[in-house]
Design a protein around this motif. Structure first.
Motif, short mmCIF file in Angstrom:
data_model
loop_
_atom_site.label_atom_id
_atom_site.label_comp_id
_atom_site.label_asym_id
_atom_site.label_seq_id
_atom_site.Cartn_x
_atom_site.Cartn_y
_atom_site.Cartn_z
N ILE A 508 42.06 35.00 41.72
CA ILE A 508 43.09 35.51 40.75
C ILE A 508 44.44 34.89 41.40
CG2 ILE A 508 44.60 37.53 40.09
CD1 ILE A 508 42.17 39.02 40.70
N THR A 524 47.64 35.72 45.24
CA THR A 524 46.45 35.05 45.19
C THR A 524 45.36 35.92 45.72
OG1 THR A 524 46.59 33.93 47.20
CG2 THR A 524 47.22 32.74 45.09
N ASN A 525 44.37 36.22 45.18
CA ASN A 525 42.97 36.96 45.69
C ASN A 525 41.72 36.12 45.57
OD1 ASN A 525 44.93 38.91 44.66
ND2 ASN A 525 43.46 40.37 45.88
N GLY A 550 43.47 38.51 50.18
CA GLY A 550 44.60 38.75 49.31
C GLY A 550 45.81 38.38 50.02
N GLY A 551 46.94 38.00 49.15
CA GLY A 551 48.40 37.68 49.87
C GLY A 551 48.98 36.97 49.07
C1 LIG Z 1 44.84 41.17 45.93
O1 LIG Z 1 45.09 41.13 47.22
C2 LIG Z 1 46.23 42.22 47.28
C3 LIG Z 1 46.80 41.83 48.59
O2 LIG Z 1 45.96 41.80 49.70
C4 LIG Z 1 45.68 43.28 47.08
O3 LIG Z 1 46.68 44.60 47.31
C5 LIG Z 1 45.03 43.62 45.71
O4 LIG Z 1 44.42 44.75 45.70
C6 LIG Z 1 44.12 42.63 45.39
N1 LIG Z 1 43.80 42.76 44.22
C7 LIG Z 1 42.60 42.59 43.64
C8 LIG Z 1 42.43 42.61 42.22
O5 LIG Z 1 41.53 42.34 44.43
#
Ligand SMILES: *[C@@H]1O[C@H](CO)[C@@H](O)[C@H](O)[C@H]1NC(C)=O
Ligand SMILES: *[C@@H]1O[C@H](CO)[C@@H](O)[C@H](O)[C@H]1NC(C)=O
Ligand SMILES: *[C@@H]1O[C@H](CO)[C@@H](O)[C@H](O)[C@H]1NC(C)=O
Ligand SMILES: *[C@@H]1O[C@H](CO)[C@@H](O)[C@H](O)[C@H]1NC(C)=O
Ligand SMILES: *[C@@H]1O[C@H](CO)[C@@H](O)[C@H](O)[C@H]1NC(C)=O
Ligand SMILES: *[C@@H]1O[C@H](CO)[C@@H](O)[C@H](O)[C@H]1NC(C)=O
Ligand SMILES: *[C@@H]1O[C@H](CO)[C@@H](O)[C@H](O)[C@H]1NC(C)=O
Ligand SMILES: *[C@@H]1O[C@H](CO)[C@@H](O)[C@H](O)[C@H]1NC(C)=O
Ligand SMILES: *[C@@H]1O[C@H](CO)[C@@H](O)[C@H](O)[C@H]1NC(C)=O
Ligand SMILES: *[C@@H]1O[C@H](CO)[C@@H](O)[C@H](O)[C@H]1NC(C)=O
Length: 616
Positions: A508, A524-525, A550-551
């Motif tokens: 993402i 981004t994920n 994620g970040g």
């Molecule tokens: C994407 O990463 C963020 C930050 O780590 C996290 O809070 C979020 O839940 C993640 N979103 C998905 C769809 O995995």
């Protein structure tokens, strides 16, 4: 104004800013270290690591170490690989007593640098495909260990060359030089004092098996390294890999297979770069054209690496998408790199059913290519050949070959910069052939099935992109003896091997204009996994390897100005006698947790087994 912002960040996501990049080998981001706090100089360089299965030999003491090569890769772009001579080490126990051999690559780098791809070849045979991490001003260190026992017949030879290709750019901006050492570790003791292979063999119910006169049974016979390895690779001036820039480019090599070959396996090495580095996230060309985008990262999200013999398709693979350390968000991959980044997986195809065609004493052309490819892929292969030592000529014939069947479907929705693109593909193949050697008359049957599904979505007027991909592969290799006395309880089946692989991937990317001009804020994920299950009779092996990251990052051109990131990795593997799990958590380039155990959570495993491999 807005238009240009949105287009530009599309460029960022989809287009390598070719003119601003000094090397074609990087399309990811460069992690500028200016924003990270300086590290304590008295500390050793930060180790970068890839979480994998420990090698069975890791707990043993090598009988000897052999230094193979020590080289610094500075400005090496466009140059031939580095070559040194290799001879079977005289100071080590003789090859006949080797139980395992391991290739170790230790490397350091200091400064600013992109990730780079590298390959190691022995006499033109690729033995390691690896990529480098991105360094820091304080320096990083990493160590890759790979069991290379399957290449023993090459390591037993002398006066051949070992070559390393690592194209790097060194200048005032890109100051990182890669210092690389390669070492061979030779082991003579066996890692596991398990029941003898013969005992296992009897438990499998294969009867006494068919002997080739030296090993005594099929299991041992099947697991010995090949007698001969023949490269299907390029001439070496620009590395031994073939560079595939489009679907019509085919890397080919004319090869003569010895007349007493009884088994042949093609091992494929592959990596995706340039406009296809993130092939799984490429939209179809009509999306790019309709929106007047300038990116070249298109051609849809389906790719297939294929193998042909004399022009006939014999095998294909959808490779595991390895994310290099500059990929998607470089902050995710420090100090834990993405699955496979330090040791890219290779792919095996049992081509024994084609020996009927190959044993005519003539040369045959082995051809490698990538369906739907855009610039560029690096592909080569090794033919592992087992010889019938008991005869000079082996007879072989094809019983059956159904050319691989392929089915594909597309669906899309398009609304300006928003849209959804879905592609599904399926490939199945089935081949069988017999080989009559001093070991008897054995028919090998290979059945393969690949399922692929990819969905790319653009929302928020193109500012939000999500990619979901699923790949499932299944290969079944059955050996059948035509003399019924060999294994009459099993309908002549003397061995059956199954390999199932699944690799889901979700990416993402949400991009918004940044605080400063020409900067972008990207959230981004990435979530991906490489799950495998293999079985050989009643022996089985399962492994799960999953990363979730994620970040966010602030980006200008290809440089990451600031950001924060988190990665969690869970690895677990199991067979009848051993199990291993490792949980790793990293954030902002620090390792927060790293716990491993060899205690089996067997119930969990069984549930995972059922759930993950449902539908096969
Ligand atoms: C994407 O990463 C963020 C930050 O780590 C996290 O809070 C979020 O839940 C993640 N979103 C998905 C769809 O995995
Ligand atoms: C969507 O983006 C395009 C191209 O940047 C722009 O012309 C258009 O005005 C945007 N539409 C909306 C609803 O923001
Ligand atoms: C390579 O690095 C590993 C990990 O730090 C270390 O155990 C090993 O001794 C090193 N190998 C050599 C030859 O220095
Ligand atoms: C490579 O080997 C040399 C010589 O043994 C040693 O000085 C150097 O530190 C090694 N470098 C790495 C990255 O292991
Ligand atoms: C390898 O080359 C050296 C020097 O050219 C020679 O003395 C040696 O006999 C060769 N070894 C083999 C196994 O061919
Ligand atoms: C494919 O690449 C080759 C080599 O770069 C080039 O000669 C050829 O024109 C290309 N073919 C197509 C269809 O683009
Ligand atoms: C036949 O194959 C061998 C290697 O197996 C190669 O050395 C030779 O050049 C090939 N001959 C032709 C005519 O391509
Ligand atoms: C793309 O460019 C063409 C020709 O310049 C123009 O007619 C069309 O409106 C443009 N489309 C978009 C979505 O900007
Ligand atoms: C080997 O077995 C196959 C299938 O059972 C048969 O068609 C073939 O003729 C046999 N070959 C020899 C040399 O016996
Ligand atoms: C189980 O896996 C370990 C580690 O890879 C290996 O050494 C051992 O031989 C395997 N045991 C069986 C029964 O396959």
């Amino acid at each position: 104004m807005k238009v240009s912002i949105i287009f530009t960040h599309f460029l960022l996501l989809l287009l390598p800013l070719a003119s601003s990049l000094s090397s074609p080998f990087s399309d990811g981001f460069l992690h500028l270290r200016s924003f990270s706090p300086p590290r304590d100089n008295s500390l050793p360089p930060q180790q970068q690591l890839q979480v994998t299965q420990p090698l069975p030999s890791d707990l043993l003491t090598p009988a000897c170490y052999v230094s193979l090569l020590s080289h610094s890769f500075g400005q090496t772009i466009g140059e031939p690989p580095v070559d040194v001579e290799y001879s079977s080490p005289e100071t080590c126990p003789s090859p006949s007593s080797w139980s395992n051999i391991v290739l170790e690559m230790n490397a350091t780098c200091i400064g600013e640098q992109y990730d780079r791809i590298a390959g190691v070849w022995l006499d033109g045979v690729e033995i390691l495909r690896t990529s480098t991490p991105e360094p820091t001003p304080d320096g990083i260190f990493w160590s890759v260990r790979k069991d290379v026992t399957r290449y023993s017949s090459l390591f037993a030879r002398s006066n051949i060359s070992i070559s390393v290709m690592l194209e790097n750019v060194f200048n005032d901006v890109y100051t990182g030089v890669f210092h690389v050492n390669l070492t061979l570790l030779v082991y003579t003791e066996s890692a596991v004092k398990s029941p003898s292979i013969g005992d296992w063999f009897k438990k499998l119910g294969f009867g006494s098996g068919v002997s080739d006169g030296s090993d005594g049974n099929w299991l041992a016979w099947d697991q010995k390294p090949a007698d001969l390895i023949v490269p299907v690779s390029d001439n070496g001036d620009l590395g031994f890999w073939f560079r595939i820039g489009n679907e019509s480019v085919v890397g080919s090599r004319s090869v003569e297979i010895p007349k007493n070959a009884r088994k042949i396996v093609l091992e494929l090495y592959v990596s995706a770069h340039g406009d296809d580095e993130f092939w799984y996230s490429n939209p179809p060309d009509f999306y790019i054209l309709t929106n007047n985008l300038t990116t070249k990262r298109g051609n849809g999200a389906f790719r297939e690496v294929f193998v042909r013999i004399d022009g006939n398709l014999v095998a294909s693979e959808i490779p595991f998408p390895v994310i290099f350390t500059g990929g998607i968000n470089p902050l995710f991959w420090e100090p834990v790199v993405a699955i496979g980044a330090f040791d890219l997986p290779s792919y095996d195809f049992d081509l024994t059913p084609f020996l009927g065609l190959l044993l005519d004493g003539k040369n045959h052309s082995f051809q490698l290519g990538v369906g739907r490819a855009i610039d560029f892929w690096l592909v080569d292969a090794n033919l592992h050949v087992w010889l019938d030592k008991g005869s000079e000529v082996v007879e072989a014939g094809a019983a059956l070959h159904h050319p691989p069947r392929f089915g594909e479907s597309w669906e899309w929705k398009l609304d300006g910069l928003d849209g959804e693109f879905e592609v599904e593909a399926e490939r199945s193949s089935h081949s069988s052939g017999w080989v009559a050697c001093s070991c008897g008359n054995v028919t090998t049957r290979v059945v393969r099935k690949i399922k692929f599904k990819n969905k790319i979505k653009f929302k928020g007027n193109g500012t939000y992109k999500s990619v979901k991909q699923h790949v499932k592969l299944k290969t079944e290799v059955t050996l059948k003896s035509s003399s019924s006395s060999d294994a009459d309880d099993n309908d002549g089946v003397i061995s059956k091997r199954t390999l199932k692989r699944k690799y889901p991937l979700t990416v993402i990317i949400d991009t918004q204009p940044g605080a400063a001009a020409d900067t972008y804020l990207m959230r981004t994920n990435v979530s991906h996994a490489l799950n495998e299950k293999s079985s050989f009779g009643r022996l089985s092996w399962t492994s799960y390897n999953r990363q979730r990251s994620g970040g966010w990052m602030a980006v200008k051109d290809h440089s990451v100005l600031s950001g924060a990131a988190h990665t969690h990795q869970s690895f677990s593997s199991r067979n009848q006698s051993t199990c291993y799990t490792r949980q790793v958590e990293a954030a902002d380039a620090e390792l927060l947790t790293d716990v491993s155990t060899s205690v089996c959570p067997s119930i969990l495993h069984e549930l995972l087994d059922k759930y993950l491999f449902l539908g096969w």
